[in-house]
Design a protein around this motif. Sequence first.
Motif, PDB file in Angstrom:
ATOM      1  N   SER A  65       0.612  -1.099   0.058  1.00  0.00           N
ATOM      2  CA  SER A  65      -0.072  -0.343  -0.129  1.00  0.00           C
ATOM      3  C   SER A  65       0.811   1.342  -0.044  1.00  0.00           C
ATOM      4  O   SER A  65       0.399   2.156  -0.561  1.00  0.00           O
ATOM      5  N   SER A 114       0.965   7.977   4.552  1.00  0.00           N
ATOM      6  CA  SER A 114      -0.354   8.439   4.868  1.00  0.00           C
ATOM      7  C   SER A 114      -0.188   8.726   6.371  1.00  0.00           C
ATOM      8  O   SER A 114       0.716   8.036   7.112  1.00  0.00           O
ATOM      9  N   ARG A 130      -2.948   3.162   5.768  1.00  0.00           N
ATOM     10  CA  ARG A 130      -4.027   2.500   4.826  1.00  0.00           C
ATOM     11  C   ARG A 130      -4.508   1.219   5.063  1.00  0.00           C
ATOM     12  O   ARG A 130      -5.611   0.858   5.044  1.00  0.00           O
TER      13      ARG A 130
END
Lengths: 526, 293
Positions: free
Chosen positions: B45, B52, B56
């Motif tokens: 991911s 992020s 995620r």
Amino acid sequence: MKIRHMQGKLALLLTIASVVTLSACGNGNNEANKENAAASPTTNDTAATTTNGTDAVDTSKHVDLDWYYPGTQQKDVQAIEDAMNKIVNEKINASIHLHTIDWGSYDQKMNVMISTGEKFDIAFTSSWTNDYLQGVSKGAYAPLDDLLPKYAPQLLASMKPGIWDATRKDGKIYAVPNQQIFAKSFGMFVRKDLADKYKDSLPASAKGMPDFEAFFAQIVKNEKGVTPLAGGNAATGLSGYEYYEPIGANDSPGQFVQGDASLTVVNQYERPDQKQAYETAKKWAGMGFFSKDIANEQTDVYEEKMKSGKYAAVAQVMKPGGEVEFKNKFGFDFVQVPYQTPYISTDGILSTLNAISKTSANPERAMMFLELINTDKDLYNLICHGIEGKHYVFADKDKGVIGMPDGVTAETNGYNPSSDWMFGNQFNSYYVDATQVGTWEATKALNDSAVVSPAVGFAFNPDPVSAQIAQTKKVIDQYRVALGFGSVDPDKYYAEFLKKLKDAGSDAIIAEKQKQVDAWKAANGK
Amino acid sequence: MKSAISQELSVVQRTIIHAVLMVFSLLCMIPFLLVVSASFSDEASISEYGYSLWPRQFSTFAYHFILSEPTQMLKAYGVTFTVTITGTLISLIVSSLIAFALSRTDFAYRKQFAFFVFFTMLFNGGLVPSYMVVTQLLHLKNSLFAMILPYAIVPWFVLLLRTYFTQIPEALIENAKLEGAGEVRIFAQIALPLSLPAMATIGLFIMLNYWNDWYLSLLYIDKPTLYPLQLLLYNIMENINAISANPQTQGIALPGQTARMAIAVLATGPIIFAYMFVQRFFIRGLTVGAVKG
């Protein structure tokens, strides 16, 4: 005043005293270690002189040999060492001690060991870690020309003279190449499912990268979400490199045209095929053959994309069995399509070597050990794969295929260094996968049939032009990948690239290369 | 001080200042949060979507991989703690002793010794001689002291401490002497307590020095049981790189980016707490040497 002096001196004495006591502690530790080390190997002084065949080889005295090589620390390495020493002890009355140095430390560690003249017997050396030629010029290794025929006749005979020539510096051999793939050629690794699907547009063998255009066009047209050509760390895009043989660093200006016996150094970037390649790249970029950020793609991103099948093909150095490695790594079946004639250069041979240290007290015995590890299949497979039943089991003994024992995985295996190519003749290694059977024979045949570059044995010394090389490298890094993947317009930037290369000193590099080649040719009667 | 500010500033002004500071501290925190989040993310991911603030796809694979041999990791923590604590103590004692002597105007060889310390800041023998001294003269290869002694005296810290000691009024020392205190007592009971902020600051610097070091162990330590944390983590990372570059390894699942982040978390984790302990001295200590260069 006097008292104060005394106190100053006292403080100083105290400091010294504390340092001395501390070092004494260290000393104690060290001596304990030495005792341990001395106690562990089973000295086998009674073992008679070996029956090695060669006359007058005196092995009546038991010796210890230290072998340094890079790798991941393996849990069961001591058990391997003990098992190896049963064989080594019996055959040449010596004990080998394996020193696995972590990958990240190896370069630095060998560098200080060599600079300070620390004692060791054998070390792994190569063109990419613990640099061989640098080591030789520092006087780190013992010349092997006299030792080889006397103590390692089989090893000497196992490779053709052209291969040994690659290790020569000033006419002398300083290391033993580990037999593996020496012949180098670029090929396109193409996902098999796609290769089968579009086999009409895929050539069986090509003369250069541009021949793949029809196939890539099919991919763009019919396969949504699949980019035809991968990037990744090694990728340089199209640049016509397949027609040249590098001298020194892969991309530095000044190369031989492949197969040119006169060994004329040319500026490969100026040649018409180069410009042609950049124009093709521009065209291909327009046709959507590359992903957008290909010029900056990191290795791990490239690998993830390969695993998820987002690339149809990647240009890489070919070898027999390469498809299997690709399948293991990325999970897809691949086929290899060559687009360069295989040739053997100095670089391919210098990529994995074992050398005997000048500090070795027993270079003869070290040479005998290298003979043994390169010819004794049992000994060699011990260090490559561990102990049968514990670290591997035979899947097919006749064909020499092994697998992991029940309940053992690559992660839990106590001994699985996976670097056969570091320890000796790889053609003696067991196959780890049934699909590999025959790879060694094929590789050997390829090595034997490949053209040995007329420049084998020549090693370029970049020192006189190191400033120019650094300057041109900056320019090359700036333009080559962008041009090679068609991110910029060659009509505008190619001329600028060449001009900046010239300004950075490419002509001086080429002149220096030619000068060294000519001197080498004269010295070696080529 | 605090009340003075609140009287002078209106609510609006204070809100603005607080808002600016909050944004600033967020800017400091976000990179670290990204690191922590990435370390708990799924490898695929990350390469697909990038980093992020919140994982995620949650995964502890990177930690599983790094901590697959917890005994070695614990040993490495042990080595690092031992080296850091003993090293900091030894280094603080030795450095402050030298610095105190150098700070005294009545020390006859002050200039020579100061030069002796200062000289090594500009010139040193380089790698090879120091390697020879450690391995062949002191025989410290594969011992904990190989990781402690080379950093026991950092000239820069000695000079900082000396500057701080010179701020102690000479009269105070003279007085103590008249009262019958010896040099050791003056040092231990007058100079040291007075320079606590400096000692704490320098102590923290020294501690970080030892905590973060992997170079000495890379040079002098071969035995995996003596690996300190930083070298172990460095090796794990380098080995991951080497394994993934090795064509021969057969489909071993390896964390790449996520492992790098998990390593950063494991390496910085404990030492962050050192800041909390030393923080109250830290602000005062930062001005060490600011007055008298």
